[in-house]
Design an enzyme around this catalytic site. Structure first.
Site, PDB file in Angstrom:
ATOM      1  N   CYS A  15       0.851  -1.190   0.000  1.00 45.30           N
ATOM      2  CA  CYS A  15       0.000   0.000   0.000  1.00 45.30           C
ATOM      3  C   CYS A  15       0.891   1.246   0.000  1.00 45.30           C
ATOM      4  CB  CYS A  15      -0.880  -0.036   1.248  1.00 45.30           C
ATOM      5  SG  CYS A  15      -1.604   1.536   1.706  1.00 45.30           S
ATOM      6  N   GLU A  16       0.659   2.127  -0.932  1.00 45.01           N
ATOM      7  CA  GLU A  16       1.501   3.318  -1.024  1.00 45.01           C
ATOM      8  C   GLU A  16       1.246   4.312   0.109  1.00 45.01           C
ATOM      9  OE1 GLU A  16      -0.846   6.227  -4.145  1.00 45.01           O
ATOM     10  OE2 GLU A  16       0.387   4.623  -4.974  1.00 45.01           O
ATOM     11  N   HIS A  17       0.166   4.123   0.857  1.00 45.75           N
ATOM     12  CA  HIS A  17      -0.144   5.053   1.940  1.00 45.75           C
ATOM     13  C   HIS A  17       0.541   4.691   3.250  1.00 45.75           C
ATOM     14  CE1 HIS A  17      -3.985   5.612  -0.559  1.00 45.75           C
ATOM     15  NE2 HIS A  17      -3.126   6.567  -0.859  1.00 45.75           N
ATOM     16  N   HIS A  18       0.714   3.385   3.517  1.00 48.07           N
ATOM     17  CA  HIS A  18       1.275   2.953   4.798  1.00 48.07           C
ATOM     18  C   HIS A  18       2.482   2.031   4.641  1.00 48.07           C
ATOM     19  CE1 HIS A  18      -3.047   3.803   5.592  1.00 48.07           C
ATOM     20  NE2 HIS A  18      -2.506   4.502   6.569  1.00 48.07           N
ATOM     21  N   GLN A  22      -4.948  -0.483  -4.816  1.00 51.40           N
ATOM     22  CA  GLN A  22      -5.537  -1.585  -5.580  1.00 51.40           C
ATOM     23  C   GLN A  22      -6.296  -1.086  -6.809  1.00 51.40           C
ATOM     24  OE1 GLN A  22      -7.502  -4.585  -3.213  1.00 51.40           O
ATOM     25  NE2 GLN A  22      -8.864  -5.133  -4.889  1.00 51.40           N
ATOM     26  N   HIS A  41      -5.999  -6.145   2.884  1.00 53.46           N
ATOM     27  CA  HIS A  41      -5.047  -5.060   3.113  1.00 53.46           C
ATOM     28  C   HIS A  41      -4.625  -5.020   4.575  1.00 53.46           C
ATOM     29  CE1 HIS A  41      -5.566  -2.882  -0.800  1.00 53.46           C
ATOM     30  NE2 HIS A  41      -6.537  -3.795  -0.851  1.00 53.46           N
ATOM     31  N   CYS A  50      -3.055  -2.747   6.026  1.00 53.16           N
ATOM     32  CA  CYS A  50      -3.263  -1.417   6.609  1.00 53.16           C
ATOM     33  C   CYS A  50      -4.656  -1.304   7.228  1.00 53.16           C
ATOM     34  CB  CYS A  50      -3.036  -0.315   5.573  1.00 53.16           C
ATOM     35  SG  CYS A  50      -4.057  -0.433   4.106  1.00 53.16           S
TER      36      CYS A  50
END
Length: 186
Positions: free
Chosen positions: A75-78, A116, A144, A146
């Protein structure tokens, strides 16, 4: 091995309150850097390299599908993993793609920092670009970390995304056939 990346992991250890000189952590920055490089090796690949000319003439104009292609991404956020399966189908127009190339295309995009929704689109667009298919369908189902390990902590959640191009978007019968074949249609 990327020393800059390794140094950053050392700083992360310090930032979370650990001692990077502790015996169990002495090589952790190097191992973490090597692992991150592996998990993101999709950046070092191109669509042309992955396909490597594996397009073959064919009279088939019926759906070609690869189901349950395992995928592992971050995940590019976490920077936490998401793990799932991709179902990919296309309708050939004179050329078919080598079977393993579909899985390799999934891997190439999954092994990048992702969300995703974008991953699903990238795979569909790549299959379309390579094959000039009459239609492409991609469904991804993933869990996920996250969402499972932090935040709302919902362990049994499953995210589904789909992209339908060409005949799969235009024809509800074609789309329905694909969804039935992957067992996702009621």
């Amino acid at each position: 091995m990327n020393h800059l990346l390794s140094n950053h992991y050392r700083e992360i250890l310090i930032g979370v309150g650990e001692d990077p000189e502790r015996e169990g952590l002495l090589d952790t920055p190097k191992r973490a850097a090597k692992a991150m490089q592996y998990l993101c090796h999709g950046y070092q690949s191109s669509l042309e390299e992955v396909v490597n000319g594996a397009l073959f003439a064919s009279d088939n104009d019926e759906m070609v599908m690869v189901k349950d292609v395992e995928l592992y991404s971050l995940c590019e956020h976490h920077l936490l993993p998401f793990i799932g399966k991709a179902h990919v189908a296309y309708i050939p127009t004179g050329k078919v793609l080598g079977l393993s190339k579909i899985a390799r295309i999934v891997d190439m995009y999954a092994r990048r920092l992702q969300i995703q929704e974008n991953l699903t689109r990238q795979i569909a667009d790549a299959i379309q670009q390579v094959t000039s298919a009459a239609g492409v369908a991609v469904v991804i189902e993933a869990q996920h970390m996250c969402m499972m390990m932090r935040g709302v902590e919902k362990q049994n959640s499953l995210m589904s995304t789909s992209v339908m191009l060409g005949a799969f978007r235009e024809s509800s019968n074609t789309r329905q056939e694909f969804l039935q074949l992957i067992g996702r249609s009621k």
